[in-house]
Design an enzyme around this catalytic site. Structure first.
Site, PDB file in Angstrom:
ATOM      1  N   LEU A  11       0.866  -1.183   0.000  1.00 40.37           N
ATOM      2  CA  LEU A  11       0.000   0.000   0.000  1.00 40.37           C
ATOM      3  C   LEU A  11       0.900   1.229   0.000  1.00 40.37           C
ATOM      4  O   LEU A  11       1.807   1.333   0.839  1.00 40.37           O
ATOM      5  CB  LEU A  11      -0.919  -0.011   1.215  1.00 40.37           C
ATOM      6  CG  LEU A  11      -1.931   1.125   1.347  1.00 40.37           C
ATOM      7  CD1 LEU A  11      -3.153   0.650   2.126  1.00 40.37           C
ATOM      8  CD2 LEU A  11      -1.348   2.367   2.031  1.00 40.37           C
ATOM      9  N   ILE A  12       0.659   2.143  -0.927  1.00 39.93           N
ATOM     10  CA  ILE A  12       1.438   3.374  -1.015  1.00 39.93           C
ATOM     11  C   ILE A  12       0.481   4.555  -0.936  1.00 39.93           C
ATOM     12  O   ILE A  12      -0.506   4.611  -1.677  1.00 39.93           O
ATOM     13  CB  ILE A  12       2.245   3.443  -2.325  1.00 39.93           C
ATOM     14  CG1 ILE A  12       3.099   2.186  -2.511  1.00 39.93           C
ATOM     15  CG2 ILE A  12       3.121   4.700  -2.357  1.00 39.93           C
ATOM     16  CD1 ILE A  12       3.862   2.136  -3.831  1.00 39.93           C
ATOM     17  N   GLY A  14      -0.429   8.710  -1.233  1.00 42.02           N
ATOM     18  CA  GLY A  14      -0.009   9.897  -1.977  1.00 42.02           C
ATOM     19  C   GLY A  14       0.548   9.589  -3.354  1.00 42.02           C
ATOM     20  O   GLY A  14       1.638  10.054  -3.706  1.00 42.02           O
ATOM     21  N   SER A  16      -0.900  10.251  -6.456  1.00 43.20           N
ATOM     22  CA  SER A  16      -1.469  10.971  -7.599  1.00 43.20           C
ATOM     23  C   SER A  16      -0.404  11.692  -8.406  1.00 43.20           C
ATOM     24  O   SER A  16      -0.640  12.059  -9.563  1.00 43.20           O
ATOM     25  CB  SER A  16      -2.543  11.965  -7.138  1.00 43.20           C
ATOM     26  OG  SER A  16      -1.987  12.944  -6.290  1.00 43.20           O
ATOM     27  N   SER A  17       0.778  11.897  -7.814  1.00 42.16           N
ATOM     28  CA  SER A  17       1.840  12.617  -8.515  1.00 42.16           C
ATOM     29  C   SER A  17       3.170  12.356  -7.815  1.00 42.16           C
ATOM     30  O   SER A  17       3.230  11.689  -6.782  1.00 42.16           O
ATOM     31  CB  SER A  17       1.555  14.134  -8.523  1.00 42.16           C
ATOM     32  OG  SER A  17       1.543  14.644  -7.193  1.00 42.16           O
ATOM     33  N   GLY A  18       4.234  12.873  -8.394  1.00 45.75           N
ATOM     34  CA  GLY A  18       5.533  12.908  -7.748  1.00 45.75           C
ATOM     35  C   GLY A  18       6.136  11.565  -7.410  1.00 45.75           C
ATOM     36  O   GLY A  18       6.008  10.586  -8.149  1.00 45.75           O
ATOM     37  N   ILE A  19       6.805  11.524  -6.268  1.00 47.45           N
ATOM     38  CA  ILE A  19       7.508  10.320  -5.840  1.00 47.45           C
ATOM     39  C   ILE A  19       6.539   9.168  -5.650  1.00 47.45           C
ATOM     40  O   ILE A  19       6.846   8.018  -5.987  1.00 47.45           O
ATOM     41  CB  ILE A  19       8.287  10.595  -4.540  1.00 47.45           C
ATOM     42  CG1 ILE A  19       9.412  11.593  -4.797  1.00 47.45           C
ATOM     43  CG2 ILE A  19       8.862   9.302  -3.968  1.00 47.45           C
ATOM     44  CD1 ILE A  19      10.165  12.016  -3.542  1.00 47.45           C
ATOM     45  N   SER A 144      12.330  13.543   4.285  1.00 50.29           N
ATOM     46  CA  SER A 144      12.978  14.584   3.503  1.00 50.29           C
ATOM     47  C   SER A 144      14.321  14.868   4.163  1.00 50.29           C
ATOM     48  O   SER A 144      14.499  14.594   5.359  1.00 50.29           O
ATOM     49  CB  SER A 144      12.113  15.853   3.518  1.00 50.29           C
ATOM     50  OG  SER A 144      12.840  16.977   3.050  1.00 50.29           O
ATOM     51  N   TYR A 157       6.994  22.674   8.113  1.00 49.90           N
ATOM     52  CA  TYR A 157       7.260  21.465   7.335  1.00 49.90           C
ATOM     53  C   TYR A 157       8.422  20.678   7.953  1.00 49.90           C
ATOM     54  O   TYR A 157       8.319  19.458   8.145  1.00 49.90           O
ATOM     55  CB  TYR A 157       7.579  21.843   5.899  1.00 49.90           C
ATOM     56  CG  TYR A 157       7.909  20.664   5.012  1.00 49.90           C
ATOM     57  CD1 TYR A 157       6.906  19.840   4.514  1.00 49.90           C
ATOM     58  CD2 TYR A 157       9.225  20.385   4.655  1.00 49.90           C
ATOM     59  CE1 TYR A 157       7.206  18.755   3.695  1.00 49.90           C
ATOM     60  CE2 TYR A 157       9.533  19.308   3.838  1.00 49.90           C
ATOM     61  CZ  TYR A 157       8.518  18.504   3.359  1.00 49.90           C
ATOM     62  OH  TYR A 157       8.832  17.429   2.555  1.00 49.90           O
TER      63      TYR A 157
END
Length: 284
Positions: A11-12, A14, A16-19, A144, A157
């Site tokens: 299961l991943i 986020g 919809s885009s990016g990493i 990050s 952040y």
């Protein structure tokens, strides 16, 4: 003739885009059944197209999951287990950027950033751990380099990412006693449109920045430049696939040589002077 083993399920969040999108496709290419989740499944078009182009559309299943909505987490897990029978790995990837400084923002802004980037990770992790214990699986969390080195105009952040790093560093030895491997993946800048990635009106922010406007202008110029030469989304996602497949995944993985050097500055900086000298240069 023996029946081929069913693919392992990951299961991943986020995706919809990016990493997250890149990680979903790479995991499917590595033979995983991917349950690719996102808050708004109407935004699944780019993922579906990427999966089809890679020839893995049959291994990528899109489901709704909002990390700040416990009911959606529970529903997604119930459906996943009913359809696939097991959960072998989870990638906490969903998150949102936030640029500003506390005097120019509100405490509510900070709380909202913490809710998505920290408490969302906590809620998903709490929900999936029983299933990962059953499969002796893996828990991978994308943080990050901002979870190691605090950066100007990224107070909320970085605070959230620092919290995630501390949470997972503390959880890892406990989870390991139950057979669950915990890994943190730390990207630096990833090639994207910087303004879109943080979701703010930068000209308006600069106009409203008051005494911080010169420092913010310098920071934005430096950051836009760094994003223009950053690694690709697929390059940043590759260590996630490695953490899924390698026999003994590391606890902390940076996604580029630049990220390794950047994080190393903090980890060898006992009095904090090296980091302060480095980040002070970002704001003039």
């Amino acid at each position: 003739m023996s029946t081929p083993a069913a693919p392992k399920t990951v299961l991943i969040t986020g995706t919809s885009s990016g990493i997250g999108l890149a990680a979903a496709v790479l995991a499917a290419q590595a033979g995983w059944q991917v349950v690719a989740t996102m808050r708004d499944t109407a935004k699944a078009g780019p993922l579906r197209r990427a999966a089809a182009e890679a020839g893995v559309e049959d291994l990528v299943q899109v489901k709704r999951l909002d990390v700040v909505d416990p009911a959606s987490i529970d529903t997604c897990l119930e459906e996943l287990l009913a359809e696939h029978g097991r959960l072998d790995a989870v990638v906490n990837n969903a998150g949102a950027g936030q640029v500003g400084t506390i005097e120019q923002g509100t405490v509510e802004d900070v709380r909202a950033t913490m809710e998505v980037n920290f408490f969302g990770v906590v809620q998903v992790t709490r929900a999936v751990l029983p299933h990962l214990r059953a499969s002796r699986g893996r828990l991978i969390t994308v943080t990050s380099v901002g979870g190691v080195v605090g950066q100007p105009f990224n107070e909320a952040y970085c605070a959230a990412k620092f919290a995630v790093e501390g949470f997972m560093e503390s959880l890892a030895p406990v989870a390991a006693t139950a057979g669950v491997a915990v890994t943190l993946v730390e990207p630096g800048a990833v090639a994207s449109e910087f303004v879109n990635s943080i979701g703010v009106d930068l000209p308006a922010m600069l106009t409203a920045a008051g005494p911080y406007a010169p420092a913010l202008q310098t920071y934005v110029e430096r950051t836009v430049k760094s994003f223009s030469t950053a690694q690709t989304q697929a390059e940043a996602a590759a260590p996630i696939t490695e953490a899924l497949t390698t026999e003994r995944p590391a606890f902390r993985v940076q996604t580029s040589d630049w990220a390794r050097d950047f994080v190393a500055t903090k980890l060898t900086d006992l009095d904090g002077s090296a980091v302060q000298a480095m980040t002070s240069a970002w704001v003039g």
